[in-house]
Design a protein around this motif. Structure first.
Motif, PDB file in Angstrom:
ATOM      1  N   MET A   1       0.863  -1.196   0.000  1.00 49.47           N
ATOM      2  CA  MET A   1       0.000   0.000   0.000  1.00 49.47           C
ATOM      3  C   MET A   1       0.890   1.233   0.000  1.00 49.47           C
ATOM      4  SD  MET A   1      -2.995   1.012   2.710  1.00 49.47           S
ATOM      5  CE  MET A   1      -4.113   2.365   2.361  1.00 49.47           C
ATOM      6  N   ASN A   2       0.751   2.052  -1.004  1.00 53.44           N
ATOM      7  CA  ASN A   2       1.573   3.250  -1.126  1.00 53.44           C
ATOM      8  C   ASN A   2       0.944   4.382  -0.314  1.00 53.44           C
ATOM      9  OD1 ASN A   2       3.167   5.380  -1.873  1.00 53.44           O
ATOM     10  ND2 ASN A   2       3.235   4.829  -4.033  1.00 53.44           N
ATOM     11  N   ILE A   3       1.166   4.355   0.987  1.00 55.46           N
ATOM     12  CA  ILE A   3       0.520   5.312   1.878  1.00 55.46           C
ATOM     13  C   ILE A   3       0.928   6.759   1.577  1.00 55.46           C
ATOM     14  CG2 ILE A   3       0.284   6.027   4.297  1.00 55.46           C
ATOM     15  CD1 ILE A   3       0.409   3.062   5.048  1.00 55.46           C
ATOM     16  N   PRO A   4       2.212   7.056   1.309  1.00 53.66           N
ATOM     17  CA  PRO A   4       2.561   8.456   0.995  1.00 53.66           C
ATOM     18  C   PRO A   4       1.783   9.019  -0.194  1.00 53.66           C
ATOM     19  CG  PRO A   4       4.544   7.210   1.492  1.00 53.66           C
ATOM     20  CD  PRO A   4       3.426   6.210   1.423  1.00 53.66           C
ATOM     21  N   SER A   5       1.532   8.190  -1.227  1.00 51.22           N
ATOM     22  CA  SER A   5       0.797   8.701  -2.381  1.00 51.22           C
ATOM     23  C   SER A   5      -0.647   9.021  -2.013  1.00 51.22           C
ATOM     24  CB  SER A   5       0.833   7.687  -3.536  1.00 51.22           C
ATOM     25  OG  SER A   5       0.071   6.535  -3.236  1.00 51.22           O
ATOM     26  N   TRP A   6      -1.228   8.246  -1.081  1.00 56.25           N
ATOM     27  CA  TRP A   6      -2.599   8.541  -0.644  1.00 56.25           C
ATOM     28  C   TRP A   6      -2.642   9.804   0.197  1.00 56.25           C
ATOM     29  CZ3 TRP A   6      -6.651   6.879  -2.900  1.00 56.25           C
ATOM     30  CH2 TRP A   6      -6.629   5.646  -3.577  1.00 56.25           C
ATOM     31  N   ILE A   7      -1.651  10.010   1.019  1.00 58.81           N
ATOM     32  CA  ILE A   7      -1.593  11.253   1.801  1.00 58.81           C
ATOM     33  C   ILE A   7      -1.514  12.453   0.856  1.00 58.81           C
ATOM     34  CG2 ILE A   7      -0.170  12.599   3.392  1.00 58.81           C
ATOM     35  CD1 ILE A   7       0.594   9.944   4.743  1.00 58.81           C
ATOM     36  N   GLN A   8      -0.670  12.356  -0.166  1.00 58.90           N
ATOM     37  CA  GLN A   8      -0.558  13.437  -1.139  1.00 58.90           C
ATOM     38  C   GLN A   8      -1.879  13.673  -1.861  1.00 58.90           C
ATOM     39  OE1 GLN A   8       2.694  12.405  -3.722  1.00 58.90           O
ATOM     40  NE2 GLN A   8       4.207  12.442  -2.062  1.00 58.90           N
ATOM     41  N   TYR A   9      -2.555  12.587  -2.231  1.00 57.77           N
ATOM     42  CA  TYR A   9      -3.838  12.732  -2.917  1.00 57.77           C
ATOM     43  C   TYR A   9      -4.844  13.476  -2.042  1.00 57.77           C
ATOM     44  CZ  TYR A   9      -8.675  11.754  -3.649  1.00 57.77           C
ATOM     45  OH  TYR A   9     -10.028  11.922  -3.721  1.00 57.77           O
ATOM     46  N   PHE A  10      -5.029  13.019  -0.799  1.00 59.90           N
ATOM     47  CA  PHE A  10      -6.024  13.637   0.081  1.00 59.90           C
ATOM     48  C   PHE A  10      -5.701  15.113   0.327  1.00 59.90           C
ATOM     49  CE2 PHE A  10      -6.877   9.166   1.621  1.00 59.90           C
ATOM     50  CZ  PHE A  10      -8.190   9.130   1.165  1.00 59.90           C
ATOM     51  N   GLU A  11      -4.421  15.432   0.456  1.00 58.55           N
ATOM     52  CA  GLU A  11      -4.051  16.825   0.671  1.00 58.55           C
ATOM     53  C   GLU A  11      -4.333  17.674  -0.563  1.00 58.55           C
ATOM     54  OE1 GLU A  11       0.006  16.407   1.899  1.00 58.55           O
ATOM     55  OE2 GLU A  11      -0.517  16.330   4.043  1.00 58.55           O
ATOM     56  N   ARG A  12      -4.061  17.129  -1.761  1.00 59.88           N
ATOM     57  CA  ARG A  12      -4.320  17.876  -2.992  1.00 59.88           C
ATOM     58  C   ARG A  12      -5.809  18.078  -3.216  1.00 59.88           C
ATOM     59  NH1 ARG A  12      -0.744  14.214  -5.510  1.00 59.88           N
ATOM     60  NH2 ARG A  12      -2.572  13.297  -6.565  1.00 59.88           N
ATOM     61  N   ASN A  13      -6.606  17.127  -2.777  1.00 59.72           N
ATOM     62  CA  ASN A  13      -8.029  17.125  -3.102  1.00 59.72           C
ATOM     63  C   ASN A  13      -8.860  18.022  -2.186  1.00 59.72           C
ATOM     64  OD1 ASN A  13      -9.986  15.989  -4.953  1.00 59.72           O
ATOM     65  ND2 ASN A  13     -10.839  14.875  -3.212  1.00 59.72           N
ATOM     66  N   ARG A  14      -8.230  18.662  -1.218  1.00 51.85           N
ATOM     67  CA  ARG A  14      -8.972  19.473  -0.251  1.00 51.85           C
ATOM     68  C   ARG A  14      -9.778  20.588  -0.921  1.00 51.85           C
ATOM     69  NH1 ARG A  14      -4.191  20.206   4.289  1.00 51.85           N
ATOM     70  NH2 ARG A  14      -4.605  18.296   5.467  1.00 51.85           N
ATOM     71  N   SER A  15      -9.210  21.194  -1.949  1.00 46.95           N
ATOM     72  CA  SER A  15      -9.876  22.343  -2.578  1.00 46.95           C
ATOM     73  C   SER A  15     -10.159  22.099  -4.050  1.00 46.95           C
ATOM     74  CB  SER A  15      -9.007  23.600  -2.408  1.00 46.95           C
ATOM     75  OG  SER A  15      -7.720  23.390  -2.977  1.00 46.95           O
ATOM     76  N   ASN A  16     -10.282  20.841  -4.427  1.00 53.72           N
ATOM     77  CA  ASN A  16     -10.426  20.484  -5.837  1.00 53.72           C
ATOM     78  C   ASN A  16     -11.897  20.421  -6.249  1.00 53.72           C
ATOM     79  OD1 ASN A  16      -9.757  19.691  -8.441  1.00 53.72           O
ATOM     80  ND2 ASN A  16      -9.557  17.528  -7.889  1.00 53.72           N
ATOM     81  N   PHE A  17     -12.631  21.519  -5.995  1.00 56.22           N
ATOM     82  CA  PHE A  17     -14.048  21.536  -6.370  1.00 56.22           C
ATOM     83  C   PHE A  17     -14.567  22.964  -6.351  1.00 56.22           C
ATOM     84  CE2 PHE A  17     -18.620  21.057  -4.958  1.00 56.22           C
ATOM     85  CZ  PHE A  17     -19.083  20.619  -6.200  1.00 56.22           C
ATOM     86  N   ASP A  18     -15.189  23.374  -7.443  1.00 56.57           N
ATOM     87  CA  ASP A  18     -15.854  24.679  -7.503  1.00 56.57           C
ATOM     88  C   ASP A  18     -17.335  24.465  -7.215  1.00 56.57           C
ATOM     89  OD1 ASP A  18     -13.513  26.053  -8.221  1.00 56.57           O
ATOM     90  OD2 ASP A  18     -13.787  25.535 -10.337  1.00 56.57           O
ATOM     91  N   GLU A  19     -17.740  24.823  -6.007  1.00 56.23           N
ATOM     92  CA  GLU A  19     -19.113  24.572  -5.583  1.00 56.23           C
ATOM     93  C   GLU A  19     -20.096  25.416  -6.381  1.00 56.23           C
ATOM     94  OE1 GLU A  19     -21.436  25.678  -1.584  1.00 56.23           O
ATOM     95  OE2 GLU A  19     -19.773  24.267  -1.274  1.00 56.23           O
ATOM     96  N   PRO A  20     -21.155  24.822  -6.897  1.00 57.92           N
ATOM     97  CA  PRO A  20     -22.159  25.596  -7.643  1.00 57.92           C
ATOM     98  C   PRO A  20     -23.005  26.434  -6.688  1.00 57.92           C
ATOM     99  CG  PRO A  20     -22.918  23.360  -7.363  1.00 57.92           C
ATOM    100  CD  PRO A  20     -21.513  23.401  -6.809  1.00 57.92           C
TER     101      PRO A  20
END
Length: 262
Positions: A1-20
């Motif tokens: 399990m590549n845990i560092p890559s998942w940590i990076q993903y979750f951190e990047r995804n924090r603001s990855n959405f323009d709410e309508p």
């Protein structure tokens, strides 16, 4: 399990959405769909509001015995829980936008929370995974069956995140099962299938008003969720390198099609 890559993903995804825009009670959907949808989403919203305290306690207990195998996993799980809480915030706005009422309690939420107290970390994650496999069918169905673009945008965002969560838990269970004897692995799979089927049947019955409004039968919804479970079990047997966060992004593009009745 590549845990560092998942940590990076979750951190990047924090603001990855323009709410309508989600002005209260502003949805153009007809009442015959809008109200059952609001009531149904309120149940899912309640299920996303947990703080993850019990899960994190189980994770810390497990890490004390297996610190090297799961180094960094506690941080990845905390980031995962935070993402689920952001879903709860988005769903809260969506329920109000649809003119619905938020829930303080619901019997299904109480049952599943109590179930998670019975066993340790693996069972907690299995319950979460079951909910996410159901969410894959649920949000994909709403995305394809409604015309309100604000609803569709929010459902697509949550669907994409849930697909990655499934990949995250798939990576965890792949390694856990690899260390088990074959008979025990078979027993785990059988138990997972039974739990998934029972849960899907309960959810289909509980959300029958929405399903009826969307023109989807309860049996058809159960079959959709079971297909999601079958895909998960197949992924357990795939090479671990094929289910890293960036790869799972591409599978999200197909999710709404997979989670739609023919």
């Amino acid at each position: 399990m590549n845990i560092p890559s998942w940590i990076q993903y979750f951190e990047r995804n924090r603001s990855n959405f323009d709410e309508p825009p989600l002005d209260p009670d502003a949805s153009p959907l007809p009442d015959g769909l809008r109200l059952p949808l609001a009531d149904s989403l309120a149940v899912f919203q309640l299920g996303e509001t947990g703080g993850g305290t019990r899960l994190m306690r189980y994770v810390r207990q497990t890490l004390r015995h297996q610190p090297e195998d799961l180094e960094g996993y506690d941080l990845a799980v905390r980031l995962f829980v935070a993402e689920e809480q952001r879903h709860a915030q988005l769903l809260e706005k969506l329920v109000i936008y649809l003119g619905g009422t938020l829930l303080q309690k619901h019997w299904t939420n109480t049952v599943f929370r109590n179930l998670r107290t019975l066993f340790g970390m693996e069972f907690n994650i299995q319950i979460l995974l079951t909910a996410e496999l159901i969410a894959e069918a649920y949000y994909g169905m709403i995305y394809r069956k409604t015309t309100d673009e604000a609803v569709r945008s929010c459902c697509h965002k949550i669907l994409r995140d849930e697909m990655r969560h499934i990949a995250f838990h798939t990576s965890f269970f792949r390694e856990r099962l690899a260390s088990m004897p074959r008979p025990l692995r078979r027993l785990w799979r059988s138990g997972f299938r039974a739990c998934h089927r029972i849960t899907a049947t309960i959810v289909a019955w509980d959300h029958r008003r929405l399903l009826r409004s969307l023109g989807v039968g309860q049996g058809e919804f159960v079959r959709l969720t079971l297909k999601a479970g079958q895909r998960f079990l197949r992924r357990l047997d795939s090479p671990s390198s094929s289910w890293q966060p960036d790869i799972s992004l591409r599978s999200c593009q197909k999710a709404s099609q997979l989670a739609t009745p023919n």
